[in-house]
Scaffold this motif. Structure first.
Motif: not given
Ligand code: TXA
Ligand code: MG
Length: 373
Positions: A54-56, A142-146, A150-152, A179-181, A263-265
């Motif tokens: 779902a996230k790739g 995990p965070s629910a972003n692709r 950016p994390s939702p 921001l994530e934990s 790479r992120h966000y």
């Protein structure tokens, strides 16, 4: 939101359905106080595999496992959990801290990616806590972003990222922290911050942890400090495996959360970073060369004022988001990126806060999204 807030009846009905979906191997997006999570039964390999689809998400990036209470920790670890992990949870959980401990094999290898350790967290959002209590299983999320986006941190962002890919999406409003934990590796002494977050190094030190922060040398990639230009150090998502990570002794060799290598966000618009004060006037120079009303500017009120943007450079600004505190900055980063994209901005100028307290986590996320001007 206060973790003890009484939930309305309709919300409880939704949570009840979602808990059943999780127990039956389905996927549920749920709010936490940090960001929205994409959850599945952490003991169920097939369910966890669906998270990666779902996230790739690259299959070698392990998932954080969410539990409802400290007493659940003992059911997932083989011997007594480290004192430091118990203490960190006692002090800061439910809340934005994740502890890394050795597991007893009850978590699926898909979620741990075969590591001997697991990252555990007790979220503070009342909807998350109610869901975890009712499901009564450890939930990998995990965070629910692709992956790479950016994390939702709002319900519309979570919907946009995951609608049609999951069985349920719970609405918990806007995330408080944004921001994530903080991830604290408790498998060794001193404990190590693998990802900076709202529970800062200073807070851990004040509580008596001899913690090694991301800013210490040897902390590897844990603290992403800003880089200049296009030569971004991390490989793209899905790039080759770091085999040394699978070594039992990896904590002596690799000092970062496996996900930190990616790479992120990144929003669609290019993100350009500036240090507060901007002594060389790079911000003004960049804006002078940009099209009229094409750039979004984001930073603390102090940071933005410190740029001394000239009236002619101001022409290039489409939108300016000024945060009055570091907490509101943290809360607003990802949702601002999202709205800049929606509004069609072509570049984002972000002013980095100083590297202390919550500023460390904000710098980390911004530095993963872009490069220094
Ligand atoms: O706030 C949060 O932690 C959010 C919400 C949903 O709880 N979750 C989250 O998960 O940020 P995710 O998957 O986006 O980030 C998990 C990070 C990754 O960098 C991963 O590599 C690291 O945790 N991680 C997971 N298991 C680990 C382990 N055993 N040792 C070290 N790092 C680990
Ligand atoms: Mg994430």
């Amino acid at each position: 939101m206060d973790p003890n807030t009484a939930l309305p009846k309709e919300t409880r009905t939704e949570i009840h359905k979602a808990a059943r979906i999780l127990r039956e191997g389905g996927l549920v997006v749920f709010p936490t106080e940090t960001v929205y999570g994409l959850g599945a039964d952490a003991r169920n390999g097939a369910a966890c595999r669906r998270i990666y689809e779902a996230k790739g998400r690259p299959a070698d990036n392990p998932l954080i496992v969410h539990i409802a209470s400290r007493s659940q920790l003992a059911t997932l670890t083989d011997d007594d959990p480290p004192e430091a992990a118990l203490r960190a949870l006692e002090l800061f959980a439910p809340g934005p801290i994740t502890v890394v401990v050795r597991h007893n094999g009850s978590i699926s290898e898909v979620a741990t990616t075969g590591l001997s350790t697991v990252a555990l967290r007790i979220p503070a959002h009342p909807v998350a806590l109610a869901l975890l209590r009712e499901a009564a299983i450890p939930v990998a999320a995990p965070s629910a972003n692709r992956s790479g986006r950016p994390s939702p941190t709002t319900y519309p962002m979570a919907l946009g990222a995951m609608e049609g890919r999951v069985e349920a999406i719970l609405d918990g409003g806007d995330c408080d922290v944004g921001l994530e934990s903080t991830i604290l590796d408790c498998t060794d002494t001193p404990q190590r911050i693998l990802r900076p977050g709202r529970i800062t190094r200073e807070m851990l030190q004040e509580a008596g942890f001899a913690v090694i922060g991301p800013e210490d040398s040897g902390a590897g990639d844990a603290n992403r400090e800003p880089r200049r230009g296009q030569a971004f150090g991390a490989p793209p998502e899905g790039a080759g495996l770091d085999e040394s990570r699978r070594d039992e002794n990896r904590h002596e060799e690799v000092y970062h959360a496996p996900g930190s290598r990616y790479r992120h966000y990144e929003p669609e618009a290019a993100v350009h970073l500036l240090e507060e004060g901007d002594p060389e006037g790079r911000g003004n120079a960049f804006l002078q060369g940009a099209d009229s009303r094409s750039v979004a500017l984001i930073g603390s009120a102090e940071g933005i004022d410190s740029l001394r943007i000239t009236p002619s450079a101001r022409e290039a600004l489409m939108e300016t988001v000024r945060f009055e505190s570091l907490d509101s900055f943290a809360r607003g980063i990802f949702s601002s990126f999202h709205s800049f994209d929606e509004n069609g901005c072509r570049a984002i100028l972000a002013v980095l806060p100083p590297a202390r307290g919550l500023g460390v986590a904000i710098r980390d996320r911004l530095s993963r999204a872009g490069t220094l001007l």
